[in-house]
Design a protein around this motif. Structure first.
Motif, short mmCIF file in Angstrom:
data_model
loop_
_atom_site.label_atom_id
_atom_site.label_comp_id
_atom_site.label_asym_id
_atom_site.label_seq_id
_atom_site.Cartn_x
_atom_site.Cartn_y
_atom_site.Cartn_z
N PRO A 71 0.87 -1.52 0.00
CA PRO A 71 -0.50 -0.09 -0.25
C PRO A 71 0.81 1.24 -0.02
O PRO A 71 0.37 2.57 -0.74
CB PRO A 71 -1.03 -0.12 1.00
N ASP A 72 2.14 1.42 0.41
CA ASP A 72 3.05 2.16 0.37
C ASP A 72 3.66 2.46 -0.96
O ASP A 72 3.95 3.77 -1.14
CB ASP A 72 4.04 1.86 1.55
N LEU A 73 3.25 1.77 -1.80
CA LEU A 73 3.71 2.08 -3.62
C LEU A 73 2.70 1.87 -4.34
O LEU A 73 3.07 0.13 -4.93
CB LEU A 73 5.56 1.06 -3.58
N ALA A 74 2.34 2.74 -4.66
CA ALA A 74 0.90 1.83 -5.13
C ALA A 74 -0.01 3.17 -6.52
O ALA A 74 0.09 4.00 -5.88
CB ALA A 74 -0.18 1.26 -4.52
N ALA A 75 -0.50 3.56 -7.33
CA ALA A 75 -0.92 4.60 -8.04
C ALA A 75 -2.03 3.95 -8.99
O ALA A 75 -2.22 2.87 -9.62
CB ALA A 75 -0.25 5.36 -8.96
N LEU A 76 -3.20 5.16 -9.12
CA LEU A 76 -4.25 4.55 -9.95
C LEU A 76 -4.44 5.81 -10.98
O LEU A 76 -3.58 6.54 -10.97
CB LEU A 76 -5.40 5.08 -9.27
N LEU A 77 -4.84 5.87 -12.40
CA LEU A 77 -4.89 6.73 -12.61
C LEU A 77 -6.08 6.67 -13.45
O LEU A 77 -6.66 5.79 -13.94
CB LEU A 77 -3.48 6.39 -15.02
N ARG A 78 -6.39 8.08 -13.69
CA ARG A 78 -8.08 8.15 -13.47
C ARG A 78 -8.65 9.64 -14.25
O ARG A 78 -7.92 10.19 -14.05
CB ARG A 78 -8.96 8.27 -11.82
N GLU A 79 -9.55 9.27 -15.07
CA GLU A 79 -9.80 10.17 -16.08
C GLU A 79 -10.29 11.53 -14.83
O GLU A 79 -10.65 12.09 -13.57
CB GLU A 79 -11.66 10.15 -16.82
N SER A 80 -9.62 12.70 -15.68
CA SER A 80 -10.31 13.68 -15.17
C SER A 80 -11.49 14.34 -15.38
O SER A 80 -12.68 13.76 -16.53
CB SER A 80 -9.66 15.14 -16.04
N PRO A 81 -12.16 14.92 -14.38
CA PRO A 81 -14.08 15.54 -14.86
C PRO A 81 -14.30 15.94 -15.72
O PRO A 81 -15.24 16.37 -16.17
CB PRO A 81 -14.34 15.99 -13.15
N GLU A 82 -13.38 16.33 -15.47
CA GLU A 82 -13.17 17.73 -16.81
C GLU A 82 -13.90 17.33 -18.41
O GLU A 82 -14.36 17.98 -18.81
CB GLU A 82 -12.37 18.41 -16.56
N VAL A 83 -14.04 15.31 -18.45
CA VAL A 83 -14.12 15.59 -19.19
C VAL A 83 -15.43 15.28 -19.74
O VAL A 83 -16.11 14.93 -21.08
CB VAL A 83 -13.46 13.97 -20.44
N TYR A 84 -16.18 15.17 -18.69
CA TYR A 84 -17.94 15.51 -19.02
C TYR A 84 -18.42 16.79 -18.47
O TYR A 84 -19.64 17.10 -18.56
CB TYR A 84 -18.31 14.77 -17.54
N ALA A 85 -17.33 17.48 -18.65
CA ALA A 85 -18.20 19.43 -18.69
C ALA A 85 -18.72 19.32 -20.46
O ALA A 85 -17.20 19.27 -21.30
CB ALA A 85 -17.75 20.24 -18.38
N GLY A 86 -19.68 20.49 -20.99
CA GLY A 86 -19.64 20.85 -22.63
C GLY A 86 -19.19 21.73 -22.86
O GLY A 86 -19.04 22.52 -21.11
N PRO A 87 -19.61 22.46 -23.56
CA PRO A 87 -19.03 24.31 -24.04
C PRO A 87 -19.95 24.60 -22.88
O PRO A 87 -20.61 24.89 -23.31
CB PRO A 87 -19.04 23.62 -26.01
N GLY A 88 -18.63 25.50 -22.13
CA GLY A 88 -19.74 26.99 -21.93
C GLY A 88 -19.51 26.07 -20.03
O GLY A 88 -20.56 26.34 -19.66
N GLU A 89 -19.99 24.57 -20.27
CA GLU A 89 -19.57 24.23 -18.66
C GLU A 89 -19.08 24.05 -18.08
O GLU A 89 -17.59 24.08 -18.49
CB GLU A 89 -20.66 22.77 -19.22
N HIS A 90 -19.05 24.15 -16.36
CA HIS A 90 -18.19 23.71 -15.40
C HIS A 90 -18.45 22.54 -14.36
O HIS A 90 -19.19 22.58 -14.41
CB HIS A 90 -18.14 25.20 -14.70
N VAL A 91 -17.06 21.75 -14.22
CA VAL A 91 -17.13 20.54 -13.30
C VAL A 91 -16.52 21.14 -11.68
O VAL A 91 -15.35 21.63 -12.02
CB VAL A 91 -17.22 19.45 -13.64
N LEU A 92 -16.99 20.99 -11.03
CA LEU A 92 -16.17 21.31 -9.61
C LEU A 92 -16.68 20.58 -8.40
O LEU A 92 -18.29 20.01 -8.78
CB LEU A 92 -16.33 22.99 -8.77
N PRO A 93 -16.18 20.23 -7.60
CA PRO A 93 -16.65 19.68 -6.54
C PRO A 93 -17.76 20.20 -5.61
O PRO A 93 -17.29 21.57 -5.62
CB PRO A 93 -15.23 19.01 -5.99
N VAL A 94 -18.61 19.57 -5.30
CA VAL A 94 -19.83 20.13 -4.31
C VAL A 94 -18.60 21.27 -2.92
O VAL A 94 -19.97 21.96 -2.96
CB VAL A 94 -20.51 18.58 -4.11
#
Length: 504
Positions: A310-333
């Motif tokens: 557990p001390d040497l591990a990593a995950l690669l994950r999509e950015s939430p930005e891919v789910y924001a359309g033109p003119g939209e914003h995605v942000l943590p609640v």
């Protein structure tokens, strides 16, 4: 009334060496930081099932706690959903305390010494975080261009945890270098590990391979304090997000790194179990989210690796930005509280309706999200209207095979802590994180939360889960009890007054 704590004094001395220009601002922010942490602690003393509190007597504007040893604590009436720092002092047998760490020390409960040290770190680090801000009220009207900039606005951390900004093990220089609220750029490194010695799920990019070795991204704090340097080499610059150990690569995915430090309640490593389950869980959750009619997207896990540690591990994950359309914003609640939103009394009700619609639908299907303000994100239109949700980090959701099967859904091939058919466990997971966390933190008070729920609930589909939400007390994690009883494994819970009851 206040004597500077050792941690406050140590951070001031370090700051004088590292950033002398911030010393005066740091000292000026300390009283407000103490009040912010004391308010969170008072909420816990008022509402958690602490065995050292024998009786609570609530007045119109005050609260008295009679302790099992005969002493008494007095303070203001505690709104369990308030996010402002309204507790500046409480009295223990007539003596006033404005320092949550000193109060905890003098209470003398089991494990209070360790918890008091964490509270001292929380106060000092919160003052440091506030001292290094250039953010103003005018900035709240300017919407950032990048996802990490939203997360840099969240200065105070968890809205209800007394350890909201606790970072023991981090020097002042390290906090300034790695804390997202300080707006740094962090140079991630990689550690080469023989592929045969790794557990890999999903795809691992060519840029993180070296012949027969996999290159595991490593946070520099982890390199220095846990891995002790070794063969780590520079990789890419990234921007830390509000969890501190997850960072955004510009134009690329998010990287979740192991960070074996205790932040708020938990040590932030990445278990071998999480890596093994990552891709199965990601594919299943993505498919399930498609049943919401476009109201929810899951950030997909692209790849996960561990060197059997557990001390040497990593995950690669999509950015939430891919789910924001033109003119939209995605942000943590969690960032909503820092943002100037449309001045409409219906905005919070609309957002609450959206969040409950999605959360309760998935719960009915058989998935309980850990939908607190860090994991749950909202997509806003250019005018600020809440459109849909994005969820990230599936490591702590819960799956019910019985509920899934009832709806004709084949449960994923997973075992272990993620799987349960206990209705109380499933409801606590969602209600505590979504209503007691994300929605309460956005509303900022019990009355505001109650009004939003009252407006949203009539529009929701009637289910046994909705009935349980309306009729019973609201379960949330007993965060202080958990820190004071480390010998008890797993989560512990308390029941807060149902905000809907005030409107009946």
């Amino acid at each position: 009334m206040h004597r500077p704590s050792p941690i406050e004094t140590r951070l001031a001395a370090e700051l004088a060496e590292t950033r002398p220009d911030l010393v005066d601002r740091y000292q000026a922010e300390l009283p407000g930081a103490r009040a912010a942490v004391l308010t969170r602690l008072w909420r816990a003393l008022a509402h958690e099932p602490l065995p050292w509190v024998a009786r609570r007597v609530r007045g119109a504007h005050s609260l008295a706690l009679w302790l099992a040893d005969g002493r008494a604590l007095h303070g203001p009436r505690a709104d369990p959903y308030a996010t402002d720092a309204y507790v500046t002092a409480v009295r223990l047998d007539g003596e006033a305390y404005d320092d949550p760490a000193q109060l905890t020390t003098d209470l003398g409960w089991p494990h209070s010494a360790g918890f008091a040290a964490e509270l001292g770190h929380s106060v000092a680090s919160l003052a440091l975080s506030r001292a290094n801000q250039a953010f103003s009220a005018e900035d709240a009207a300017q919407w950032p261009a990048h996802d990490w900039e939203w997360e840099q606005r969240i200065v105070d951390g968890h809205p209800f945890h007394p350890n909201c900004r606790s970072r023991p093990g981090f020097s002042v220089a390290e906090q300034l270098a790695y804390g997202p609220e300080h707006r740094p750029v962090v140079r991630l490194e990689t550690v080469p590990v023989a592929a045969a010695d790794c557990l890999l799920t999903g795809d691992w990019p060519d840029g993180l391979r070296d012949g027969q070795r996999l290159l595991v991204p490593v946070h520099p704090w982890q390199r220095d304090h846990v891995l002790k340097g070794g063969s780590a080499g520079p990789w890419r610059d990234a921007h830390p997000l509000m969890s501190l150990r997850t960072l955004a690569l510009p134009g690329g995915p998010h990287v979740k790194t192991a960070l074996t430090a205790r932040l708020t309640s938990s040590v932030r490593d990445i278990s071998v179990y999480s890596v093994g389950a990552a891709m199965t869980l990601s594919a299943f959750a993505t498919d399930l989210a498609s049943r919401t009619g476009g109201l929810l997207h899951i950030t997909r896990t692209l790849g996960a690796v561990t060197a059997d540690s557990p001390d040497l591990a990593a995950l690669l994950r999509e950015s939430p930005e891919v789910y924001a359309g033109p003119g939209e914003h995605v942000l943590p609640v969690a960032a909503l509280a820092t943002t100037r939103l449309p001045e409409s009394p219906s905005w919070l009700a609309e957002f609450t309706r959206l969040a409950l619609t999605v959360g309760l639908q998935l719960l009915d299907l058989g998935v309980a999200l850990e939908a607190h303000g860090q994991n749950l994100l909202v997509v806003l239109s250019g005018a600020g209207a809440p459109l849909r949700l994005v969820y990230r980090d599936l490591a702590d959701i819960r799956l019910s095979p019985v509920r899934l099967t009832r709806h004709g859904i084949t449960p994923p091939g997973l075992t272990g802590r993620l799987v349960t058919d206990d209705e109380a466990v499933l409801r606590r997971k969602l209600f505590g994180s979504l209503v007691g966390g994300a929605l309460a933190g956005t509303a900022g008070s019990g009355p505001a939360l109650a009004a939003a729920l009252e407006s949203a609930v009539p529009h929701l589909r009637a289910t046994p889960d909705l009935a349980a939400l309306r009729e019973g007390p609201l379960p949330v994690k007993a965060l202080t009890l958990m820190r004071l009883s480390p010998e008890v494994p797993g989560d512990q819970w308390t029941a807060l007054p149902n905000p809907l009851a005030a409107l009946r």
